[in-house]
Design a protein around this motif. Structure first.
Motif, PDB file in Angstrom:
ATOM      1  N   ARG A 146       0.810  -1.211   0.000  1.00 42.89           N
ATOM      2  CA  ARG A 146       0.000   0.000   0.000  1.00 42.89           C
ATOM      3  C   ARG A 146       0.852   1.275   0.000  1.00 42.89           C
ATOM      4  O   ARG A 146       0.325   2.353   0.230  1.00 42.89           O
ATOM      5  N   PHE A 147       2.146   1.112  -0.259  1.00 43.35           N
ATOM      6  CA  PHE A 147       3.034   2.269  -0.163  1.00 43.35           C
ATOM      7  C   PHE A 147       3.328   2.874  -1.538  1.00 43.35           C
ATOM      8  O   PHE A 147       2.751   3.901  -1.898  1.00 43.35           O
ATOM      9  N   HIS A 148       4.187   2.249  -2.325  1.00 41.41           N
ATOM     10  CA  HIS A 148       4.536   2.814  -3.633  1.00 41.41           C
ATOM     11  C   HIS A 148       4.872   1.688  -4.600  1.00 41.41           C
ATOM     12  O   HIS A 148       5.634   0.782  -4.277  1.00 41.41           O
ATOM     13  N   ASN A 149       4.313   1.792  -5.806  1.00 42.10           N
ATOM     14  CA  ASN A 149       4.504   0.774  -6.840  1.00 42.10           C
ATOM     15  C   ASN A 149       5.610   1.210  -7.794  1.00 42.10           C
ATOM     16  O   ASN A 149       5.396   2.046  -8.663  1.00 42.10           O
ATOM     17  N   ALA A 150       6.809   0.656  -7.621  1.00 42.66           N
ATOM     18  CA  ALA A 150       7.933   1.002  -8.496  1.00 42.66           C
ATOM     19  C   ALA A 150       8.102   0.017  -9.637  1.00 42.66           C
ATOM     20  O   ALA A 150       8.775   0.329 -10.631  1.00 42.66           O
ATOM     21  N   LYS A 151       7.515  -1.185  -9.523  1.00 41.33           N
ATOM     22  CA  LYS A 151       7.656  -2.214 -10.558  1.00 41.33           C
ATOM     23  C   LYS A 151       6.299  -2.841 -10.864  1.00 41.33           C
ATOM     24  O   LYS A 151       5.958  -3.900 -10.326  1.00 41.33           O
TER      25      LYS A 151
ATOM     26  N   THR B 236      -7.139  10.401  -0.367  1.00 39.75           N
ATOM     27  CA  THR B 236      -6.259   9.297  -0.758  1.00 39.75           C
ATOM     28  C   THR B 236      -6.287   9.050  -2.261  1.00 39.75           C
ATOM     29  O   THR B 236      -5.492   8.248  -2.765  1.00 39.75           O
ATOM     30  N   ALA B 237      -7.147   9.732  -2.990  1.00 39.74           N
ATOM     31  CA  ALA B 237      -7.115   9.650  -4.454  1.00 39.74           C
ATOM     32  C   ALA B 237      -5.928  10.414  -5.034  1.00 39.74           C
ATOM     33  O   ALA B 237      -5.608  10.275  -6.211  1.00 39.74           O
ATOM     34  N   ASP B 238      -5.273  11.214  -4.213  1.00 38.74           N
ATOM     35  CA  ASP B 238      -4.104  11.985  -4.636  1.00 38.74           C
ATOM     36  C   ASP B 238      -2.816  11.256  -4.250  1.00 38.74           C
ATOM     37  O   ASP B 238      -2.817  10.342  -3.420  1.00 38.74           O
ATOM     38  N   ASP B 239      -1.715  11.691  -4.832  1.00 42.47           N
ATOM     39  CA  ASP B 239      -0.407  11.273  -4.365  1.00 42.47           C
ATOM     40  C   ASP B 239      -0.187  11.888  -2.980  1.00 42.47           C
ATOM     41  O   ASP B 239      -0.370  13.091  -2.798  1.00 42.47           O
TER      42      ASP B 239
ATOM     43  N   ASP C  33      -9.364  -1.367   6.717  1.00 36.96           N
ATOM     44  CA  ASP C  33      -9.819   0.020   6.705  1.00 36.96           C
ATOM     45  C   ASP C  33      -8.745   0.991   7.168  1.00 36.96           C
ATOM     46  O   ASP C  33      -8.940   2.209   7.114  1.00 36.96           O
ATOM     47  N   ALA C  34      -7.607   0.470   7.626  1.00 36.59           N
ATOM     48  CA  ALA C  34      -6.493   1.314   8.051  1.00 36.59           C
ATOM     49  C   ALA C  34      -5.265   1.075   7.173  1.00 36.59           C
ATOM     50  O   ALA C  34      -4.144   1.329   7.590  1.00 36.59           O
ATOM     51  N   ARG C  35      -5.482   0.613   5.937  1.00 34.00           N
ATOM     52  CA  ARG C  35      -4.367   0.260   5.052  1.00 34.00           C
ATOM     53  C   ARG C  35      -4.491   0.997   3.722  1.00 34.00           C
ATOM     54  O   ARG C  35      -4.436   0.416   2.640  1.00 34.00           O
ATOM     55  N   GLU C  36      -4.624   2.311   3.823  1.00 34.41           N
ATOM     56  CA  GLU C  36      -4.809   3.121   2.630  1.00 34.41           C
ATOM     57  C   GLU C  36      -3.534   3.198   1.796  1.00 34.41           C
ATOM     58  O   GLU C  36      -2.445   2.880   2.258  1.00 34.41           O
ATOM     59  N   ASN C  37      -3.710   3.678   0.560  1.00 38.79           N
ATOM     60  CA  ASN C  37      -2.580   3.838  -0.363  1.00 38.79           C
ATOM     61  C   ASN C  37      -1.923   5.197  -0.216  1.00 38.79           C
ATOM     62  O   ASN C  37      -2.601   6.205  -0.028  1.00 38.79           O
ATOM     63  N   MET C  38      -0.590   5.203  -0.321  1.00 45.06           N
ATOM     64  CA  MET C  38       0.140   6.463  -0.434  1.00 45.06           C
ATOM     65  C   MET C  38       0.134   6.944  -1.885  1.00 45.06           C
ATOM     66  O   MET C  38       0.025   8.143  -2.158  1.00 45.06           O
TER      67      MET C  38
ATOM     68  N   VAL D 123       6.145   5.416  13.863  1.00 51.81           N
ATOM     69  CA  VAL D 123       5.173   6.151  13.055  1.00 51.81           C
ATOM     70  C   VAL D 123       4.566   5.182  12.047  1.00 51.81           C
ATOM     71  O   VAL D 123       5.292   4.521  11.296  1.00 51.81           O
ATOM     72  N   TYR D 124       3.253   5.071  12.040  1.00 56.66           N
ATOM     73  CA  TYR D 124       2.570   4.212  11.077  1.00 56.66           C
ATOM     74  C   TYR D 124       2.405   4.968   9.762  1.00 56.66           C
ATOM     75  O   TYR D 124       1.874   6.079   9.739  1.00 56.66           O
ATOM     76  N   TYR D 125       2.854   4.360   8.678  1.00 60.24           N
ATOM     77  CA  TYR D 125       2.855   5.042   7.394  1.00 60.24           C
ATOM     78  C   TYR D 125       1.489   5.686   7.123  1.00 60.24           C
ATOM     79  O   TYR D 125       0.441   5.104   7.386  1.00 60.24           O
ATOM     80  N   GLY D 126       1.508   6.886   6.583  1.00 60.18           N
ATOM     81  CA  GLY D 126       0.278   7.594   6.254  1.00 60.18           C
ATOM     82  C   GLY D 126      -0.242   8.480   7.368  1.00 60.18           C
ATOM     83  O   GLY D 126      -0.987   9.431   7.103  1.00 60.18           O
ATOM     84  N   ASP D 127       0.130   8.195   8.618  1.00 55.01           N
ATOM     85  CA  ASP D 127      -0.296   9.078   9.710  1.00 55.01           C
ATOM     86  C   ASP D 127       0.305  10.468   9.540  1.00 55.01           C
ATOM     87  O   ASP D 127      -0.305  11.466   9.940  1.00 55.01           O
TER      88      ASP D 127
END
Length: 695
Positions: free
Chosen positions: A69-74, A485-488, A460-465, A444-448
């Motif tokens: 849920r973080f970043h798609n590089a591949k 969360t629709a944005d970068d 419900d607590a695993r949104e995309n960055m 720190v939990y990512y996205g907070d």
């Protein structure tokens, strides 16, 4: 062993305890200083953070990230490996349950962003090869392992992981693996509960009833089987044999089922077997040998036999040391807010540390539900549970929310639904400040840091960055921003990102915030003011931390010695009148001050062991200690030794804060007849006392 019970009431919170005084710049005494909360406000006193290889855990700041849920590089690896069906498929970017494409390479690509937050350690959810799809969902989280030797193809390759670790180490950052020893993916079925296809026998059935040990003794049991196409899917190969599993049905989270039951259908490994202990230990030794991570976070610790941890923890850390990783660190997940339950695994269980759910639950109650501030002071007073011969509460991992229980933003919106946006933002900032300034290591939990809120726990607590396509994520109201969360959401100018980066800068600048004792100083329930000191006895500098958790400006006092303090960070006004510090702070704010002159050492007048008593499955050994100047800010370190009949001694506990006592599991005292305590004032002066343990 039974111990004499002593009925004694400790003051768990205390007010106006004598401390140092205030700003040298505040002469004359009634002159005040206005404090501003600015990112560049910190006047660093020590930034000598060790390189990653030799850095102590107390110097870390963690970032907990779910790669998917973080970043798609591949994008080429988004669906896993088509050549291995069990680890293929599950991509659906519109579903909160499915894979979304984030990967290990994506974490490496965002190291600038992560390090800019002040983070020194990255902890990722499990990345070993999983079963991608089970009847109850998708393995985007990584907790359904089938292969303990290979990276899941959805997240990348073994080489991708090695690249991330090398890149992190080049930046003096650490990488921690999330590992599982309790279970594997759901492969084993039961003839009495499942059809040959693996589906339940009964329509709408969701679990197999747990069979207790007593029922096993009477002859009741399950007959395990594995479908032909899945008989050899697990690696190492020995994990494919059902004899290494408990096979007693599904856990109902109580009694022996919590240890021996399948965790929501997942195959529960029988961690009481010596072959399993040895086999899993070798599995994770091999991971360290190949990838050279800096530590492990261990999942579902309380669902594993504690004898497993007694063997596993020491063996793993010793192996890492032999490989040249001297500060390899392990912390476990014990989903329990009671320090008596958590500390069992750092004392009897021999694990170095655990995630402090007690901290998370109590901060949630106090800051997001306006409950009693005494919950915080009691939390830290109960740190005695962790102080055995080789454990410290400063090694605990503090957090505000996570991928299971939910986000701090959600807790604020849920607990205080009528507050405005600015108050939501300020409460999130204060929650993070409590985490960075209290004893323990912040996570720190990512996205907070982007104000994510979520709709609850779990998925419900695993949104995309990265820009999200999940409708139930994109309708969330994020804190501190107009974005969704629709944005970068890698925004380095988000007010929470900037605030957390500032907190990290403050923490790294002051050794007392990383290694100091946590000493409760004041609790005012009416004004909702909580103050504590962080003190390193080697420096004898007092870092005074004050929180106004009320929405209103408050004026209040804390007693002061004839010492001077300098401003560190925060906001408000403060002045010294005679022996009192008088604070005037706006609502929902904090202030930090550091004493300019060292705290004076006190002389210990008396130390005497009192009658022991039992509580929360512990034997408490309280000590009465008095000082020559009881009105002052007094510091002492107590070391407890168990004395055998032949006179041999073993250190069994330490204590450094009031109330002075040892808190020990009864079985740890069974070999001793006496207990001896040595109290020191951190200088040459010390006193000791020995008392008989009463059976």
């Amino acid at each position: 062993m039974r111990h004499k019970t002593l009925f004694h009431t400790f003051r768990l919170t205390f007010f106006c305890i004598t401390v140092g005084t205030i700003l040298a710049a505040c002469s004359p005494a009634q002159k005040s200083q206005k404090i501003k909360d600015e990112v560049d406000s910190v006047n660093a006193t020590s930034t000598n953070i060790e390189p990653y290889l030799t850095r102590d855990i107390q110097d870390e700041i963690f970032y907990f990230v779910m790669p998917d849920r973080f970043h798609n590089a591949k994008p080429s690896n988004d669906n896993g490996d088509p050549n291995r069906p069990i680890s293929f498929g599950g991509l659906d970017k519109n579903s909160k349950w499915a894979f979304h494409g984030g990967d290990i390479a994506g974490v490496e690509a965002k190291l600038d962003y992560i390090q800019g937050l002040g983070v020194s350690s990255i902890w990722m959810t499990p990345i070993l090869r999983n079963r991608a799809i089970q009847p109850d969902g998708f393995g985007h989280h990584g907790y359904w392992v089938v292969d303990f030797t290979e990276i899941d193809p959805h997240f990348g390759s073994n080489d991708d992981l090695k690249s991330l670790i090398a890149a992190a180490h080049a930046r003096d950052m650490k990488v921690f693996f999330d590992i599982i020893t309790n279970h594997t993916a759901d492969v084993i079925k039961y003839e009495e509960c499942h059809m040959p296809s693996g589906e339940f026998l009964e329509e709408n059935q969701k679990a197999c009833a747990f069979i207790s040990s007593a029922e096993l003794a009477e002859g009741k049991k399950y007959t395990p089987f594995v479908r032909e196409d899945e008989k050899n899917v697990k690696v190492p190969a020995w994990l494919n044999d059902p004899k290494y599993y408990n096979n007693q049905g599904d856990s109902f989270w109580q009694g022996e089922s919590a240890i021996k039951g399948d965790f929501v259908g997942l195959d529960d490994i029988d961690t009481s077997q010596p072959e399993v202990i040895d086999g899993l230990t070798e599995v994770f030794k091999d991971l360290i040998s190949e990838f050279k991570p800096d530590g492990f976070r261990i999942d579902t610790v309380k669902h594993v036999d504690i004898e497993f941890w007694q063997a596993f923890g020491p063996a793993i850390t010793e192996h890492a040391k032999k490989l040249g990783i001297p500060e390899f660190f392990i912390f476990g997940e014990v989903y329990d807010g009671n320090p008596a339950g958590l500390s069992k695994y750092t004392t009897v269980g021999k694990l170095p540390s655990v995630l402090d759910f007690g901290f998370a639950f109590n901060v949630k109650d106090v800051l997001m539900n306006n409950k009693s501030l005494s919950q915080l002071s009691s939390l830290f007073d109960n740190d005695d549970y962790y102080r055995d011969a080789d454990s410290s509460p400063n090694d605990l991992l503090n957090f505000l929310g996570n991928h299971d229980m939910g986000r701090v933003g959600h807790f604020i919106q849920q607990g205080l639904p009528d507050i405005d946006e600015q108050e939501m933002l300020q409460r999130s900032k204060l929650g993070h400040a409590l985490m960075f300034f209290s004893r323990g290591v912040p996570v720190v939990y990512y996205g907070d840091e982007q104000g994510f809120t979520g709709d609850g726990g779990d998925v419900d607590a695993r949104e995309n960055m990265d820009p999200s396509q999940v409708a139930v994520y994109n309708d969330n109201n994020l804190i501190g921003t107009k974005q969704t969360t629709a944005d970068d959401n890698f925004n380095t100018q988000h007010p929470l990102y900037l605030s957390i980066a500032n907190l990290a800068k403050i923490r790294n600048s002051y050794p007392s915030l990383r290694h100091g004792e946590h000493i409760n100083r004041a609790v005012d329930e009416n004004k909702r003011v909580y103050a504590f000191s962080r003190v390193m006895p080697s420096l004898m500098q007092d870092l005074l931390v004050v929180f106004n958790l009320s929405t209103h400006a408050q004026q209040f006092e804390i007693s002061a010695e004839q010492k001077s303090y300098k401003y560190v960070a925060g906001e408000g006004k403060v002045k010294k009148i005679d022996d009192t510090l008088q604070f005037d702070m706006p609502g929902l704010s904090y202030s930090l001050f550091e004493s300019i002159e060292p705290i004076s050492y006190s002389t210990i007048s008396k130390v005497e062991i009192q009658a022991s008593y039992e509580e929360n499955d512990r034997v408490f050994i309280p000590v009465d200690i008095t000082f020559d100047k009881p009105e002052r800010f007094n510091l002492a370190k107590l070391t407890f030794f168990g004395v055998r009949a032949n006179g041999e001694e073993t250190q069994i506990a330490t204590d450094t804060t009031f109330p002075y006592r040892a808190a020990l599991m009864p079985e740890l005292l069974s070999e001793f007849i006496d207990v001896r305590v040595v109290a020191t004032n951190y200088r040459e002066q010390s006193k000791e006392h020995t008392a008989r343990l009463i059976n």
